[in-house]
Write a protein that holds these residues in place. Structure first.
Motif, mmCIF file in Angstrom:
data_model
loop_
_atom_site.group_PDB
_atom_site.id
_atom_site.type_symbol
_atom_site.label_atom_id
_atom_site.label_comp_id
_atom_site.label_asym_id
_atom_site.label_seq_id
_atom_site.Cartn_x
_atom_site.Cartn_y
_atom_site.Cartn_z
ATOM 1 N N GLU A 26 12.808 2.171 -7.562
ATOM 2 C CA GLU A 26 12.464 1.369 -8.739
ATOM 3 C C GLU A 26 11.946 -0.011 -8.355
ATOM 4 O OE1 GLU A 26 15.757 1.164 -11.397
ATOM 5 O OE2 GLU A 26 16.089 3.325 -11.413
ATOM 6 N N VAL A 27 12.362 -0.532 -7.201
ATOM 7 C CA VAL A 27 11.943 -1.856 -6.737
ATOM 8 C C VAL A 27 11.537 -1.743 -5.270
ATOM 9 C CG1 VAL A 27 12.600 -4.268 -6.379
ATOM 10 C CG2 VAL A 27 13.538 -2.996 -8.319
ATOM 11 N N LEU A 28 10.348 -2.244 -4.939
ATOM 12 C CA LEU A 28 9.861 -2.238 -3.559
ATOM 13 C C LEU A 28 9.398 -3.636 -3.193
ATOM 14 C CD1 LEU A 28 9.038 -0.773 -0.935
ATOM 15 C CD2 LEU A 28 6.847 -0.222 -2.042
ATOM 16 N N SER A 29 9.898 -4.137 -2.064
ATOM 17 C CA SER A 29 9.521 -5.464 -1.566
ATOM 18 C C SER A 29 9.034 -5.324 -0.132
ATOM 19 C CB SER A 29 10.720 -6.417 -1.638
ATOM 20 O OG SER A 29 10.409 -7.674 -1.051
ATOM 21 N N LEU A 30 7.835 -5.824 0.140
ATOM 22 C CA LEU A 30 7.236 -5.761 1.475
ATOM 23 C C LEU A 30 6.862 -7.163 1.921
ATOM 24 C CD1 LEU A 30 4.811 -2.734 0.846
ATOM 25 C CD2 LEU A 30 7.079 -2.647 1.905
ATOM 26 N N THR A 31 7.326 -7.565 3.108
ATOM 27 C CA THR A 31 7.095 -8.925 3.601
ATOM 28 C C THR A 31 6.648 -8.893 5.057
ATOM 29 O OG1 THR A 31 8.843 -9.775 2.147
ATOM 30 C CG2 THR A 31 8.116 -11.213 3.932
ATOM 31 N N SER A 32 5.531 -9.556 5.343
ATOM 32 C CA SER A 32 5.027 -9.725 6.710
ATOM 33 C C SER A 32 4.884 -8.392 7.439
ATOM 34 C CB SER A 32 5.942 -10.676 7.509
ATOM 35 O OG SER A 32 5.953 -11.959 6.941
ATOM 36 N N VAL A 33 4.240 -7.443 6.790
ATOM 37 C CA VAL A 33 3.982 -6.133 7.396
ATOM 38 C C VAL A 33 2.538 -5.736 7.116
ATOM 39 C CG1 VAL A 33 6.369 -5.318 7.283
ATOM 40 C CG2 VAL A 33 4.827 -4.919 5.336
ATOM 41 N N GLN A 34 2.069 -4.749 7.861
ATOM 42 C CA GLN A 34 0.770 -4.141 7.615
ATOM 43 C C GLN A 34 0.997 -2.853 6.823
ATOM 44 O OE1 GLN A 34 -1.124 -3.630 11.417
ATOM 45 N NE2 GLN A 34 -0.933 -5.802 11.952
ATOM 46 N N VAL A 35 0.335 -2.752 5.686
ATOM 47 C CA VAL A 35 0.550 -1.622 4.785
ATOM 48 C C VAL A 35 -0.564 -0.605 4.984
ATOM 49 C CG1 VAL A 35 0.871 -0.909 2.392
ATOM 50 C CG2 VAL A 35 1.658 -3.171 3.141
ATOM 51 N N ALA A 36 -0.159 0.604 5.382
ATOM 52 C CA ALA A 36 -1.125 1.657 5.655
ATOM 53 C C ALA A 36 -0.794 2.895 4.825
ATOM 54 C CB ALA A 36 -1.118 2.000 7.147
ATOM 55 N N ARG A 37 -1.729 3.836 4.801
ATOM 56 C CA ARG A 37 -1.501 5.088 4.071
ATOM 57 C C ARG A 37 -2.360 6.189 4.683
ATOM 58 N NH1 ARG A 37 -6.143 6.465 0.122
ATOM 59 N NH2 ARG A 37 -7.721 5.038 0.919
ATOM 60 N N ASN A 38 -1.990 7.420 4.398
ATOM 61 C CA ASN A 38 -2.751 8.582 4.824
ATOM 62 C C ASN A 38 -3.602 9.041 3.639
ATOM 63 O OD1 ASN A 38 -3.731 11.100 5.568
ATOM 64 N ND2 ASN A 38 -1.845 11.713 6.601
ATOM 65 N N ALA A 39 -4.907 8.879 3.756
ATOM 66 C CA ALA A 39 -5.806 9.147 2.627
ATOM 67 C C ALA A 39 -5.821 10.608 2.219
ATOM 68 C CB ALA A 39 -7.224 8.688 2.970
ATOM 69 N N THR A 40 -5.368 11.491 3.098
ATOM 70 C CA THR A 40 -5.408 12.924 2.782
ATOM 71 C C THR A 40 -4.182 13.387 2.005
ATOM 72 O OG1 THR A 40 -4.343 13.543 4.872
ATOM 73 C CG2 THR A 40 -6.756 13.343 4.863
ATOM 74 N N GLN A 41 -3.198 12.506 1.841
ATOM 75 C CA GLN A 41 -1.966 12.880 1.147
ATOM 76 C C GLN A 41 -1.757 11.993 -0.070
ATOM 77 O OE1 GLN A 41 1.228 12.733 3.976
ATOM 78 N NE2 GLN A 41 0.302 14.231 5.356
ATOM 79 N N GLN A 42 -1.169 12.544 -1.101
ATOM 80 C CA GLN A 42 -0.955 11.815 -2.347
ATOM 81 C C GLN A 42 0.302 10.965 -2.262
ATOM 82 O OE1 GLN A 42 -0.843 14.303 -5.785
ATOM 83 N NE2 GLN A 42 -0.930 12.615 -7.243
ATOM 84 N N ILE A 43 0.241 9.772 -2.867
ATOM 85 C CA ILE A 43 1.390 8.869 -2.954
ATOM 86 C C ILE A 43 1.895 8.891 -4.387
ATOM 87 C CG2 ILE A 43 2.206 6.502 -2.623
ATOM 88 C CD1 ILE A 43 -0.202 6.083 -0.778
ATOM 89 N N ASN A 44 3.202 8.897 -4.563
ATOM 90 C CA ASN A 44 3.773 8.939 -5.914
ATOM 91 C C ASN A 44 4.984 8.029 -6.002
ATOM 92 O OD1 ASN A 44 4.686 9.508 -8.458
ATOM 93 N ND2 ASN A 44 5.119 11.668 -8.085
ATOM 94 N N PHE A 45 4.823 6.919 -6.728
ATOM 95 C CA PHE A 45 5.940 6.024 -7.029
ATOM 96 C C PHE A 45 6.160 6.025 -8.549
ATOM 97 C CE2 PHE A 45 4.509 4.192 -2.941
ATOM 98 C CZ PHE A 45 5.715 4.226 -2.251
ATOM 99 N N HIS A 46 6.497 7.172 -9.064
ATOM 100 C CA HIS A 46 6.571 7.354 -10.518
ATOM 101 C C HIS A 46 7.632 6.465 -11.158
ATOM 102 C CE1 HIS A 46 5.995 9.511 -14.296
ATOM 103 N NE2 HIS A 46 7.311 9.531 -14.432
#
Length: 520
Positions: free
Chosen positions: A360-380
């Motif tokens: 429900e809550v996501l906090s990201l600090t001083s990191v590099q944010v990456a993802r795999n374009a071939t896979q779906q992301i779901n933070f419903h």
């Protein structure tokens, strides 16, 4: 071929249209309630005279008076504090006394007014559960027997008071133990800028002072003082940092009085460095620790650690290792997750999405944010997203925002993000495909941003303001200073000589200033 002047004229026309759409949308939100609120606020001084207070109390429900009270405290509109007192009622559960004190002249010491506010609050809002006050006023009251007795008389009359939040710095030590002893119904004391001196306290003093608390959120001179309290009260939650981890609120520590008391929050470094306290950690719901090889090994050796967590705050130090192993163990039931690095660690959105399905809550600090374009992301289930000094790689910003259909709060302090990614975010907002449930947007720009990046972000904000149906709060910060016309005119910003057109881009965008001012 379109000339540069024609293109600029077209952009200005589009911006003007977005400004008008923003005004129309904001005026339409809760139209009836806003109309009622406007009548009340415009006639507030007349409605809240001593001989007219019964009238407004008879015409407005407690719920509506609470709504008016929130508006008053937010915008500080009334000329007289009596207008605020008239809105207090038995349904008022949270009260900011420190803010109420701002109605009085700055050249006064405020002690007489402080006692008056406490008296009025105790009579008009007897069921307050969360009270916020300035440390300065409490400290002076504790140093005077007469003032102390008067102050505690009003505080103890608030039988439902469970959370006391003290804000502000003081030069001298303050007897927090005495304060807690005098308030036996208190469960949470938050005074993060105040130091507790307990080296001379006996076990009985510690038990009498803090035994009824669930959370002690304060500062310590030495870590040994924390261990001394834990030796007497091993189940007491102690947080000794200035702010609570993102996702935690003080109300989280109000337990059912009929349930056996257990510690819910644990800073793992406080456990492994010097503490010999034997505690059952199986009740821990919020865990914070620095992840390196040594800590990982110690974590595996620690008995009674819980199998599930609701909150995890992970500081990644000197390690490029992925967090898969930690999230594989704890991610299934996490409601909030905080990941902090030193600028070089990479976090995989796909990994977080797959292993933390209830987040429900996501906090990201001083990191590099990456993802795999071939896979779906779901933070419903994600409702709040916070980023600070992050690098968004390879379209990760678009992918992240597209995966959060129920997001309500968004705070973006992005260090780097490509223009294509920003333009895609703008396109999806215009097409009403993302952020449809967003209520609060806070975007931060750092001094190294280029003028082109600023223009792309400005376009996002303008379209968000005109398009997102329930957006109520929006602000833009530059170098952590809120961008508005007053700050800009007083030169609150310190510009770099190498800002790549950032200052010029800000100066030329008059419509953005007008839109931002609508949210002041």
């Amino acid at each position: 071929m379109q000339s540069k002047s024609d293109s600029e004229a077209e952009r200005m026309m589009e911006d003007a249209a977005l400004l008008e759409k923003t005004k129309w949308r904001l005026n339409g939100l809760n139209k009836f309630q806003n109309w009622t609120m406007k009548i009340i606020l415009n006639n507030l001084d007349a409605y809240t005279q001593d001989d007219a207070q019964n009238y407004i109390k008879s015409k407005l429900s407690p719920e509506m008076r609470n709504t008016v009270l929130e508006e008053l405290l937010k915008n500080k509109r009334p000329k007289k504090i009596q207008s605020v007192f008239a809105m207090l009622n038995t349904r008022t559960k949270k009260l900011d006394v420190d803010f109420l004190m701002s109605y009085f002249p700055l050249n006064s010491t405020g002690l007489r007014e402080f006692i008056e506010v406490l008296m009025m609050a105790s009579m008009a809002a007897p069921n307050v559960r969360h009270l916020k006050m300035n440390t300065y006023h409490i400290a002076i009251c504790l140093n005077s027997i007469e003032l102390r007795n008067t102050c505690f008389g009003y505080l103890t009359s608030l039988m439902e008071l469970r959370i006391l939040e003290l804000v502000g710095l003081i030069d001298n030590a303050m007897d927090l133990a005495l304060l807690c002893r005098e308030l036996p119904n208190l469960r949470v004391l938050s005074a993060p800028d105040t130091f507790l001196e307990c080296t001379t306290m006996s076990e009985e003093d510690i038990r009498l002072s803090f035994g009824h608390l669930r959370l002690l959120h304060i500062s310590f001179y030495m870590r040994a003082e924390i261990y001394k309290i834990w030796e007497v009260l091993p189940s007491l939650n102690i947080i000794y940092q200035n702010i609570l981890p993102n996702g935690l609120i003080l109300e989280d520590f109000l337990d059912d009085e009929n349930v056996p008391r257990v510690r819910k929050y644990l800073n793992y470094e406080a456990l492994i460095y010097g503490s010999n306290v034997c505690v059952d950690y199986s009740g821990i719901r919020y865990l914070e620790f620095s992840y390196d090889e040594n800590t990982s090994d110690e974590l595996k050796k620690t008995p009674n650690l819980p199998s599930t967590l609701e909150g995890l705050s992970l500081i990644m130090l000197y390690s490029q290792e992925t967090i898969d192993a930690i999230l594989l163990k704890y991610g299934a039931n996490l409601r909030w997750l905080s990941l902090r690095g030193n600028g070089y660690q990479s976090v995989d959105l796909n990994c977080i999405s797959d292993l933390c399905p209830k987040l429900e809550v996501l906090s990201l600090t001083s990191v590099q944010v990456a993802r795999n374009a071939t896979q779906q992301i779901n933070f419903h289930h994600l409702k709040e997203l916070f980023t600070e000094r992050v690098d968004m790689l390879d379209g990760s910003l678009t992918a992240l925002l597209s995966s959060c259909p129920n997001l309500r709060t968004l705070e973006l302090k992005v260090k780097t993000c490509c223009l294509d990614d920003l333009q895609q975010v703008q396109y999806l907002i215009v097409e009403k495909r993302i952020l449809g449930s967003l209520k609060s947007l806070d975007w931060g720009i750092f001094w190294m941003a280029s003028g082109l990046v600023f223009k792309a972000i400005a376009a996002i904000l303008k379209n968000a303001s005109a398009t997102l149906p329930v957006l109520r709060n929006m602000k833009l910060t530059v170098n952590h200073i809120r961008l508005n016309i007053d700050n800009f005119r007083t030169k609150s910003f310190t510009w770099s000589n190498y800002n790549n057109g950032l200052e010029e881009a800000i100066i030329s965008d008059k419509n953005l200033f007008e839109i931002l001012n609508l949210y002041e």
